[in-house]
Design a protein around this motif. Structure first.
Motif, PDB file in Angstrom:
ATOM      1  N   HIS A 159       0.803  -1.223   0.000  1.00  0.00           N
ATOM      2  CA  HIS A 159       0.000   0.000   0.000  1.00  0.00           C
ATOM      3  C   HIS A 159       0.840   1.279   0.000  1.00  0.00           C
ATOM      4  CE1 HIS A 159      -3.787  -2.028   0.283  1.00  0.00           C
ATOM      5  NE2 HIS A 159      -3.357  -2.762   1.287  1.00  0.00           N
ATOM      6  N   PRO A 160       1.621   1.483  -1.057  1.00  0.00           N
ATOM      7  CA  PRO A 160       2.419   2.722  -1.081  1.00  0.00           C
ATOM      8  C   PRO A 160       1.533   3.971  -1.090  1.00  0.00           C
ATOM      9  CG  PRO A 160       2.511   1.587  -3.215  1.00  0.00           C
ATOM     10  CD  PRO A 160       1.834   0.656  -2.262  1.00  0.00           C
ATOM     11  N   GLU A 161       0.280   3.808  -1.565  1.00  0.00           N
ATOM     12  CA  GLU A 161      -0.613   4.976  -1.600  1.00  0.00           C
ATOM     13  C   GLU A 161      -1.034   5.381  -0.192  1.00  0.00           C
ATOM     14  OE1 GLU A 161      -1.456   1.928  -2.094  1.00  0.00           O
ATOM     15  OE2 GLU A 161      -3.354   1.607  -1.023  1.00  0.00           O
ATOM     16  N   ARG A 162      -0.744   4.537   0.774  1.00  0.00           N
ATOM     17  CA  ARG A 162      -1.055   4.931   2.159  1.00  0.00           C
ATOM     18  C   ARG A 162       0.107   5.659   2.837  1.00  0.00           C
ATOM     19  NH1 ARG A 162      -3.948  -0.499   4.415  1.00  0.00           N
ATOM     20  NH2 ARG A 162      -5.562  -0.624   2.813  1.00  0.00           N
ATOM     21  N   ARG A 163       1.216   5.849   2.100  1.00  0.00           N
ATOM     22  CA  ARG A 163       2.279   6.680   2.685  1.00  0.00           C
ATOM     23  C   ARG A 163       1.699   8.073   2.899  1.00  0.00           C
ATOM     24  NH1 ARG A 163       6.364   4.091  -1.253  1.00  0.00           N
ATOM     25  NH2 ARG A 163       7.093   2.338   0.015  1.00  0.00           N
ATOM     26  N   GLY A 164       1.742   8.532   4.113  1.00  0.00           N
ATOM     27  CA  GLY A 164       1.157   9.837   4.430  1.00  0.00           C
ATOM     28  C   GLY A 164      -0.140   9.711   5.220  1.00  0.00           C
ATOM     29  N   SER A 165      -0.871   8.600   5.007  1.00  0.00           N
ATOM     30  CA  SER A 165      -2.120   8.441   5.772  1.00  0.00           C
ATOM     31  C   SER A 165      -2.027   7.307   6.794  1.00  0.00           C
ATOM     32  CB  SER A 165      -3.299   8.176   4.828  1.00  0.00           C
ATOM     33  OG  SER A 165      -3.119   6.958   4.142  1.00  0.00           O
ATOM     34  N   ASP A 166      -1.180   6.318   6.521  1.00  0.00           N
ATOM     35  CA  ASP A 166      -1.031   5.214   7.470  1.00  0.00           C
ATOM     36  C   ASP A 166      -0.605   5.707   8.850  1.00  0.00           C
ATOM     37  OD1 ASP A 166      -1.612   2.597   6.887  1.00  0.00           O
ATOM     38  OD2 ASP A 166       0.255   2.217   5.791  1.00  0.00           O
ATOM     39  N   ARG A 167      -1.046   5.006   9.871  1.00  0.00           N
ATOM     40  CA  ARG A 167      -0.518   5.255  11.214  1.00  0.00           C
ATOM     41  C   ARG A 167       0.761   4.427  11.382  1.00  0.00           C
ATOM     42  NH1 ARG A 167      -2.699   9.479  13.525  1.00  0.00           N
ATOM     43  NH2 ARG A 167      -2.718   8.592  15.620  1.00  0.00           N
ATOM     44  N   HIS A 215      11.514  20.654   1.301  1.00  0.00           N
ATOM     45  CA  HIS A 215      12.323  21.413   0.339  1.00  0.00           C
ATOM     46  C   HIS A 215      11.921  21.261  -1.110  1.00  0.00           C
ATOM     47  CE1 HIS A 215      15.389  17.868   0.599  1.00  0.00           C
ATOM     48  NE2 HIS A 215      14.894  17.801  -0.614  1.00  0.00           N
ATOM     49  N   HIS A 216      11.209  20.204  -1.470  1.00  0.00           N
ATOM     50  CA  HIS A 216      10.942  20.002  -2.886  1.00  0.00           C
ATOM     51  C   HIS A 216       9.724  20.818  -3.350  1.00  0.00           C
ATOM     52  CE1 HIS A 216      11.741  18.241  -6.682  1.00  0.00           C
ATOM     53  NE2 HIS A 216      10.519  17.758  -6.800  1.00  0.00           N
ATOM     54  N   GLN A 217       9.696  21.089  -4.665  1.00  0.00           N
ATOM     55  CA  GLN A 217       8.601  21.869  -5.236  1.00  0.00           C
ATOM     56  C   GLN A 217       7.449  20.938  -5.616  1.00  0.00           C
ATOM     57  OE1 GLN A 217      12.081  22.837  -5.785  1.00  0.00           O
ATOM     58  NE2 GLN A 217      11.248  24.007  -4.077  1.00  0.00           N
ATOM     59  N   ASP A 218       6.263  21.492  -5.741  1.00  0.00           N
ATOM     60  CA  ASP A 218       5.064  20.764  -6.183  1.00  0.00           C
ATOM     61  C   ASP A 218       4.865  19.475  -5.375  1.00  0.00           C
ATOM     62  OD1 ASP A 218       2.847  19.863  -7.520  1.00  0.00           O
ATOM     63  OD2 ASP A 218       3.715  19.995  -9.523  1.00  0.00           O
ATOM     64  N   LEU A 219       4.535  19.654  -4.113  1.00  0.00           N
ATOM     65  CA  LEU A 219       4.466  18.504  -3.192  1.00  0.00           C
ATOM     66  C   LEU A 219       3.442  17.457  -3.627  1.00  0.00           C
ATOM     67  CD1 LEU A 219       4.916  20.148   0.329  1.00  0.00           C
ATOM     68  CD2 LEU A 219       6.586  18.927  -1.082  1.00  0.00           C
ATOM     69  N   ASN A 220       2.381  17.872  -4.322  1.00  0.00           N
ATOM     70  CA  ASN A 220       1.414  16.865  -4.771  1.00  0.00           C
ATOM     71  C   ASN A 220       2.042  15.919  -5.790  1.00  0.00           C
ATOM     72  OD1 ASN A 220      -0.997  17.419  -3.259  1.00  0.00           O
ATOM     73  ND2 ASN A 220      -1.037  19.384  -4.334  1.00  0.00           N
ATOM     74  N   ARG A 221       2.924  16.481  -6.625  1.00  0.00           N
ATOM     75  CA  ARG A 221       3.658  15.632  -7.572  1.00  0.00           C
ATOM     76  C   ARG A 221       4.650  14.737  -6.810  1.00  0.00           C
ATOM     77  NH1 ARG A 221       8.223  16.363 -11.425  1.00  0.00           N
ATOM     78  NH2 ARG A 221       7.673  15.067 -13.227  1.00  0.00           N
ATOM     79  N   LEU A 222       5.244  15.280  -5.766  1.00  0.00           N
ATOM     80  CA  LEU A 222       6.183  14.465  -4.972  1.00  0.00           C
ATOM     81  C   LEU A 222       5.446  13.307  -4.298  1.00  0.00           C
ATOM     82  CD1 LEU A 222       9.107  14.107  -3.923  1.00  0.00           C
ATOM     83  CD2 LEU A 222       8.433  15.438  -1.914  1.00  0.00           C
ATOM     84  N   ILE A 223       4.230  13.564  -3.821  1.00  0.00           N
ATOM     85  CA  ILE A 223       3.476  12.481  -3.176  1.00  0.00           C
ATOM     86  C   ILE A 223       3.254  11.345  -4.171  1.00  0.00           C
ATOM     87  CG2 ILE A 223       1.223  11.861  -2.180  1.00  0.00           C
ATOM     88  CD1 ILE A 223       1.148  14.702  -0.992  1.00  0.00           C
ATOM     89  N   ALA A 224       2.924  11.697  -5.413  1.00  0.00           N
ATOM     90  CA  ALA A 224       2.732  10.667  -6.440  1.00  0.00           C
ATOM     91  C   ALA A 224       4.040   9.915  -6.677  1.00  0.00           C
ATOM     92  CB  ALA A 224       2.229  11.300  -7.729  1.00  0.00           C
ATOM     93  N   GLU A 232      -3.531  12.122   0.516  1.00  0.00           N
ATOM     94  CA  GLU A 232      -4.311  12.371  -0.705  1.00  0.00           C
ATOM     95  C   GLU A 232      -3.617  13.414  -1.576  1.00  0.00           C
ATOM     96  OE1 GLU A 232      -8.810  12.891  -0.527  1.00  0.00           O
ATOM     97  OE2 GLU A 232      -8.127  14.888  -1.125  1.00  0.00           O
ATOM     98  N   ILE A 233      -3.523  13.108  -2.857  1.00  0.00           N
ATOM     99  CA  ILE A 233      -2.936  14.067  -3.784  1.00  0.00           C
ATOM    100  C   ILE A 233      -3.923  15.210  -3.986  1.00  0.00           C
ATOM    101  CG2 ILE A 233      -2.196  14.401  -6.184  1.00  0.00           C
ATOM    102  CD1 ILE A 233      -1.226  11.423  -6.063  1.00  0.00           C
ATOM    103  N   GLY A 234      -3.461  16.426  -3.782  1.00  0.00           N
ATOM    104  CA  GLY A 234      -4.321  17.588  -4.005  1.00  0.00           C
ATOM    105  C   GLY A 234      -5.070  18.062  -2.777  1.00  0.00           C
ATOM    106  N   SER A 235      -4.826  17.467  -1.642  1.00  0.00           N
ATOM    107  CA  SER A 235      -5.519  17.895  -0.428  1.00  0.00           C
ATOM    108  C   SER A 235      -5.109  19.318  -0.028  1.00  0.00           C
ATOM    109  CB  SER A 235      -5.185  16.926   0.708  1.00  0.00           C
ATOM    110  OG  SER A 235      -5.745  17.395   1.906  1.00  0.00           O
ATOM    111  N   LEU A 236      -6.053  20.061   0.529  1.00  0.00           N
ATOM    112  CA  LEU A 236      -5.753  21.398   1.047  1.00  0.00           C
ATOM    113  C   LEU A 236      -4.748  21.291   2.193  1.00  0.00           C
ATOM    114  CD1 LEU A 236      -6.631  24.500   1.298  1.00  0.00           C
ATOM    115  CD2 LEU A 236      -8.135  23.695   3.131  1.00  0.00           C
ATOM    116  N   ASP A 237      -3.669  22.097   2.125  1.00  0.00           N
ATOM    117  CA  ASP A 237      -2.724  22.147   3.241  1.00  0.00           C
ATOM    118  C   ASP A 237      -3.223  23.199   4.232  1.00  0.00           C
ATOM    119  OD1 ASP A 237      -0.533  22.241   4.966  1.00  0.00           O
ATOM    120  OD2 ASP A 237       0.537  23.629   3.663  1.00  0.00           O
ATOM    121  N   LYS A 238      -3.500  22.766   5.448  1.00  0.00           N
ATOM    122  CA  LYS A 238      -4.152  23.629   6.443  1.00  0.00           C
ATOM    123  C   LYS A 238      -3.206  24.669   7.039  1.00  0.00           C
ATOM    124  CE  LYS A 238      -5.029  19.853   8.825  1.00  0.00           C
ATOM    125  NZ  LYS A 238      -5.467  19.007   9.959  1.00  0.00           N
TER     126      LYS A 238
END
Ligand SMILES: Nc1nc2c(c(=O)[nH]1)N[C@H]1C(S)=C(S)[C@@H](COP(=O)(O)OP(=O)(O)OC[C@H]3O[C@@H](n4cnc5c(=O)[nH]c(N)nc54)[C@H](O)[C@@H]3O)O[C@H]1N2
Ligand SMILES: Nc1nc2c(c(=O)[nH]1)N[C@H]1C(S)=C(S)[C@@H](COP(=O)(O)OP(=O)(O)OC[C@H]3O[C@@H](n4cnc5c(=O)[nH]c(N)nc54)[C@H](O)[C@@H]3O)O[C@H]1N2
Ligand SMILES: [Mo]
Length: 763
Positions: free
Chosen positions: A65-73, A423-432, A709-715
């Motif tokens: 589940h690499p797509e859970r990187r960022g959401s997994d506990r 440090h990287h640009q376009d974090l949504n692209r980095l998440i992908a 989630e790709i594209g989520s609002l950063d609070k």
């Protein structure tokens, strides 16, 4: 007893095993406010206390589940289990795919000590393991470094030593600052510092009667006491302004023909471009005015003033962190050459005097202790900011500085001492991109966004929890960083962690050579001390150094003047370029036939700036500058950074006219957005920023409303959600964060709570 940080040496005050204060080093004339953040950060709830493994990975193995990187506990495990897991993964990847499949570029600033320098530790470990795919250059200065090497044959104009402030004060009539001289940035120097000298340097230059001109979209990037004339261009138009200045010099016969003939190459051909002979477009002040929105008369007047007096150009690194970022640095070199003052006291140019502390300091070159990282047998590498391209497109070809290369196929990412989700640009692209590798291993001291996107997180101790030596080539002090408190939780030094992994892999002796921390420190110090003795510097022995707390290297006796020897005798002191001269035309670069970096400084409009069609939809240019209240993402949880937040969000500075047009008031929460993403920020209205431009510092911890989630609002307000991920050009492939157009609106919804600092662990 002392310690050190990238923002200054300090005395840790400890009570009952807790750090309660960080007192400034007595010898520092202008200590940084950032020291105040250290105690709150060290004991913050966001510390990583125990090894932790991402839940899906622990349950279902590598790559699950690499797509859970960022959401997994995360599940906490003991050290033995964690080290067995990581060692097993390394073995699996090396056996199955070869060492090239490990990306260990691990870019980042980590901490000040020279032994527990995280990036050196990870490099040595991965080299002992048989090598890894590395990165070259920096996010700080990729385009600038690559172009300076080719045009000047050295990067000294960027990395120092540069012409001393004392030489400027005594000899210059005018300092022209492209990008200002923000003292907030000079709080910092890589490796730490005992002495902040930039404010004093500026004050003395001012007192000596030097006049200052600030060419910058932000007025207060020049200290108020400088009383600088403010020219507020559109961001990204500096190359055009410099060409307009050169056009005026040539038209009025003010350029230094003799210096150009004896010390530079290609000026005639470049002049044909400037005058419009080659392309029918004369780069007049009027032409530059159309692009920059500076009055043409101001450009002409500045050119005449520069030619009439001893002038020093300060060009900050920020200018090259943009598409075609090679060009403003190359054009600045051409401008300085045309003025003919390079190598004269107080004249010429220097890059980054407002980027870091120490570039215009007056010091002697002294050896520094270093930790040997050994040789990397793997040849594959990427320009550092091309990480998402690499992960997304294994095998794809790319160009870099005259070479045709291809992206390696990465299976495992190892990060130690850096924060790509800062440090990287376009974090949504980095998440992908980050979903591609099978394993991501991170050593971190705090639960940063990078730690939260890892599979295995190993808790690294903070500098106060280990012994080290602090030293920087831009400072005169070397400091014994003595352990002040016990490691928090089960944190270990990176050296101890890699030692444990190396033992498991049968590589222990090769990694640590039988030495512990104390023995390495002794060896490193003694090596530097011997080299110092050869340069006639007598340093105390290690025990005396350790007792005394620091070694002070005396200041140089006279001010330094960059390119002095080359100016006096260009035949004897040739530059390291093919011609031995300043290459205003570079045959080598012309030979690469890159359409985005030609053979001489050239104006090429970026894809994204106030002059592009996209500005119709996104009419504000976002500058993501360095934060005054922290170092990048470091210390964002500390008291100084927290006190600066607006309604809990990162401040966004905006001109009152732009705010009024959007119904935005001071202190409002706003949504800042473009096609790449959206963030929340807190509005600060100021006429210090020119209309059409907004400023959000880097470093607010990425805090998506829907993690993973790709594209989520950063609070919270991490501007890298909005920045583009494009190479500067085929030459340097540097980051181009500054070419960002956005729109701003008042945020009307229910205000979400910032949760970036809550550890993602189920208790
Ligand atoms: N939009 C935009 N983006 C930018 C920039 C910009 O101007 N605009 N600037 C760029 C620049 S110039 C830079 S240099 C980068 C900076 O980017 P980074 O250097 O990646 O940022 P830091 O927050 O300093 O990250 C260092 C991390 O190392 C961790 N650390 C500290 N000490 C240790 C240690 O001993 N061991 C381990 N394992 N970890 C440790 C810290 O907790 C921190 O999370 O950002 C770049 N990004
Ligand atoms: N307090 C603090 N200091 C730091 C750091 C930090 O995180 N915190 N980071 C350090 C690091 S790693 C680095 S590399 C350096 C980076 O140093 P820089 O890259 O020089 O720093 P920035 O703050 O991005 O930019 C300096 C100024 O340039 C101006 N500028 C931006 N774009 C343009 C443009 O197109 N034209 C003109 N004329 N001006 C422009 C902006 O007004 C900005 O304030 O800073 C270092 N200093
Ligand atoms: Mo940097």
């Amino acid at each position: 007893m002392l310690s050190s940080s990238h923002w200054g040496i300090f005395r840790p005050i400890v009570r009952d095993g807790r750090l309660v204060a960080a007192e400034p080093f007595a010898a520092d004339p202008d200590p940084s406010q950032l020291l105040q953040s250290i105690p709150s950060a060290i004991h913050h709830k966001s510390r990583v206390l125990r090894p932790a493994v991402r839940k899906s990975w622990l349950e279902s193995g590598p790559g699950a589940h690499p797509e859970r990187r960022g959401s997994d506990r995360y599940v906490e495990v003991d050290w033995d289990q964690a080290l067995d897991l990581v060692a097993g993964e390394l073995k699996r990847v090396v056996t199955g795919f070869g060492n090239q499949a490990i990306y260990g570029g691990s870019y980042g600033w980590a901490s000040a000590g020279r032994f527990h320098h995280a990036k050196s530790q990870v490099r040595r470990f991965l080299n002992v393991l048989g090598g890894f795919t590395d990165s070259v250059d920096t996010y700080s200065n990729a385009a600038g470094t690559v172009i300076a090497r080719r045009i000047l044959g050295t990067i000294q104009a960027i990395d120092g030593p540069g012409t001393s402030w004392s030489s400027i004060a005594a000899n210059a009539g005018l300092v022209v600052m492209f990008g200002g001289m923000p003292l907030r940035n000079t709080q910092i120097t890589v490796g730490g510092l005992g002495e902040h000298t930039s404010r004093d340097g500026l004050e003395k230059a001012k007192a000596a009667g030097v006049a200052f001109v600030n060419v910058c979209p932000i007025r207060d990037d020049a200290a108020a006491f400088l009383d600088a004339e403010w020219l507020a261009p559109r961001p990204g138009s500096d190359t055009a302004i410099m060409l307009g200045l050169i056009h005026t010099l040539i038209s009025e016969g003010l350029h230094d023909r003799e210096f150009l003939a004896s010390h530079a190459t290609g000026f005639e051909r470049f002049a044909d471009y400037v005058m419009g002979v080659t392309d029918g477009v004369p780069k007049t002040a009027q032409w530059a005015s159309g692009l920059s929105e500076l009055p043409a008369e101001a450009i002409c007047a500045l050119a005449r003033r520069m030619a009439a007096t001893r002038t020093f150009l300060v060009v900050n690194w920020s200018l090259q962190r943009s598409e075609h970022g090679e060009q403003p640095f190359w054009a600045a070199i051409a401008l300085a050459a045309a003025l003919g003052q390079l190598g004269l006291p107080g004249g010429g140019l220097g890059f980054g005097y407002g980027s870091l502390e120490g570039l215009g300091g007056q010091r002697r070159a002294a050896p520094r202790p270093t930790f040997p990282t050994l040789r990397n047998p793997v040849e594959a590498f990427i320009p550092v900011a091309r990480i998402a391209d690499m992960l997304l497109s294994p095998g794809a070809p790319f160009q870099y500085d005259g070479r045709d290369l291809a992206y390696p196929d990465i299976r495992l990412v190892y990060w130690c001492g850096g924060n790509p989700f800062h440090h990287h640009q376009d974090l949504n692209r980095l998440i992908a991109a980050w979903r591609r590798p099978e394993a991501v291993i991170v050593h971190e001291t705090w639960w940063t966004a990078t730690a939260r996107h890892a599979d295995v997180v190993l808790p690294a101790s903070s500098p106060l929890e280990r012994d080290d030596i602090g030293a920087s080539s831009l400072d005169r002090f070397m400091v014994a960083m003595r352990k002040a408190i016990e490691p928090l939780g089960e944190a270990r030094s990176d050296f101890a962690i890699f030692g444990g992994l190396a033992e498991r892999l049968g590589l222990g002796a090769a990694f640590h050579e039988g030495r512990g921390e104390g023995e390495w420190l002794r060896l490193m110090y003694q090596g530097a001390r011997e080299r110092a003795a050869q340069a006639d510097m007598q340093w105390p022995d290690f025990d005396a150094f350790w007792d005394q707390g620091f070694v002070e290297i005396p200041a140089a006796e006279k001010p330094y003047v960059l390119f002095e020897a080359f100016r006096k005798d260009p035949a004897l002191h040739r530059l390291g370029t093919p011609s031995g001269h300043i290459e205003i035309v570079s045959e080598a670069i012309a030979g690469f036939a890159y359409e985005d970096c030609l053979g001489h400084p050239t104006w090429m409009a970026p894809r994204e700036w106030l002059g592009s069609p996209l500005a119709a939809r996104f009419p504000l240019h976002l500058l993501t500058t360095q934060p005054a209240t922290r170092l990048h993402g470091q210390m964002d949880m500390g008291t100084v950074s927290q006190a600066s937040k607006v309604a809990g969000r990162e401040p966004m500075r905006i001109n009152p006219a732009d705010a009024a047009a959007r119904g935005v008031g001071d202190g409002d929460i706003v949504r800042v957005f473009n096609d790449r993403g959206a963030i929340l920020a807190g509005a600060v209205l100021t006429d210090s920023i020119r209309p059409g431009v907004i400023q959000i510092a880097t470093g607010a911890w990425y805090d998506p409303e829907t993690p993973g989630e790709i594209g989520s609002l950063d609070k919270h307000g991490n501007p890298n959600v909005l920045t583009p991920d494009r190479g500067t050009s085929k030459l340097a492939q540097g980051p181009s964060a500054q070419n960002t157009l956005v729109e701003v609106a008042r945020f009307e919804g229910a205000v979400p709570r910032v949760s970036a600092f809550d550890p993602p662990i189920d208790s």
